[in-house]
Write an enzyme that holds these catalytic residues in place. Sequence first.
Site, PDB file in Angstrom:
ATOM      1  N   CYS A   1     -28.720  24.542 -91.836  1.00 34.89           N
ATOM      2  CA  CYS A   1     -28.711  25.689 -92.769  1.00 34.89           C
ATOM      3  C   CYS A   1     -27.846  25.304 -94.034  1.00 34.89           C
ATOM      4  O   CYS A   1     -28.431  24.517 -94.804  1.00 34.89           O
ATOM      5  CB  CYS A   1     -28.074  26.875 -92.117  1.00 34.89           C
ATOM      6  SG  CYS A   1     -28.282  28.423 -92.888  1.00 34.89           S
TER       7      CYS A   1
ATOM      8  N   HIS B   1     -31.082  27.173 -86.786  1.00 33.90           N
ATOM      9  CA  HIS B   1     -29.825  26.985 -85.918  1.00 33.90           C
ATOM     10  C   HIS B   1     -29.962  26.532 -84.530  1.00 33.90           C
ATOM     11  O   HIS B   1     -29.676  27.047 -83.411  1.00 33.90           O
ATOM     12  CB  HIS B   1     -28.946  27.864 -85.992  1.00 33.90           C
ATOM     13  CG  HIS B   1     -28.303  28.516 -87.404  1.00 33.90           C
ATOM     14  ND1 HIS B   1     -27.088  28.001 -87.954  1.00 33.90           N
ATOM     15  CD2 HIS B   1     -28.860  28.971 -88.389  1.00 33.90           C
ATOM     16  CE1 HIS B   1     -26.790  28.199 -89.309  1.00 33.90           C
ATOM     17  NE2 HIS B   1     -27.832  29.016 -89.548  1.00 33.90           N
TER      18      HIS B   1
ATOM     19  N   GLU C   1     -27.682  24.700 -82.937  1.00 34.10           N
ATOM     20  CA  GLU C   1     -26.401  25.141 -82.296  1.00 34.10           C
ATOM     21  C   GLU C   1     -26.130  26.430 -81.469  1.00 34.10           C
ATOM     22  O   GLU C   1     -25.189  26.648 -80.924  1.00 34.10           O
ATOM     23  CB  GLU C   1     -25.318  24.602 -82.918  1.00 34.10           C
ATOM     24  CG  GLU C   1     -24.785  25.649 -83.981  1.00 34.10           C
ATOM     25  CD  GLU C   1     -25.662  25.849 -85.391  1.00 34.10           C
ATOM     26  OE1 GLU C   1     -26.801  25.496 -85.298  1.00 34.10           O
ATOM     27  OE2 GLU C   1     -25.283  26.421 -86.223  1.00 34.10           O
TER      28      GLU C   1
END
Lengths: 231, 83
Positions: free
Chosen positions: A85, A194, A196
């Site tokens: 991002c 994302h 994560e």
Amino acid sequence: MRIGVVTFPGSLDDRDAQRAVRFADAEPVALWHGDHDLAGVDAIVLPGGFSYGDYLRAGAIASVSPIMAEVIDAANRGTPVLGICNGFQMLTEAHLLPGGLIRNERGTFVRRDQTLRVENADTAWTNDFSAGDEIVIPLKNGEGGFIASDDDLDRLEGEGRVAFRYVGVNPNGSLRDIAGVTNERGNVVGLMPHPEHAIEPGFGPDTDAAMRSGVDGLRFFTSALRALQAV
Amino acid sequence: MPILVVDVMPKAELLDPQGKAVHGALSRLGHTAVSGVRVGKRFEITVDEVTDEVIADVTTVAGEILSNSVIEDVVSVREADAR
């Protein structure tokens, strides 16, 4: 294996990225934007967020912060670098990755669980996937529209440097549905969604099996470990 | 103190979502004569003095940091009119 996560003023997902590294059985190392020190890490994550409030352009000011000199050197030496991002925006601003990110086509911030197709499974951050795999990880951005000139886009496609493509919905007007790209060497990868945030059952995207059970993001980090072990 | 003005615009061939949103609002307000809006940036850079060297330096900064050549063009670097 030690994977550094750089915190910039306005980073939001640095702790999540550190946690993802831990879930992949690596040691997360907190790095600071103002240092000229990578603490000897084996790989680097530039996390999501809104560094410097997206002033000037998203990622632009962070891309010239002190530690980026070392990040660029390391990337050019082959160290795996993942930009998520805002981190992807930094990598384009630092010219480690081609193209640029502009405001979403519809002008609104978008948050959704996003399906992606893995186009290149030979990079340092995707080798634990197979080309053609479809994965679901969260996406959340306001300036995620990937753009580049037609010539650059053709070259990226020809060289297999499109790492991920949006499937089903193109959430931000990215040209040719590009969600993430890699450099020629395959050690630097950037994407808007994302990984994560999809590493632990109970906290990831919904899957057919169960609510919030999606952990497709974990394989980005296990990929880096595989890449490092292969060296 | 003299001021150098740098104007940066999104590339003409690229979609400018910000300009499009402004244009949409103007249309809704009945400003039908407006057929398009593009939104750019103006930087006012205060310098000690204006020399060829300073202009060259600011021009470099404009191209490398104030703008991103992938998505934007530096339209002009000029000295501001005295106020």
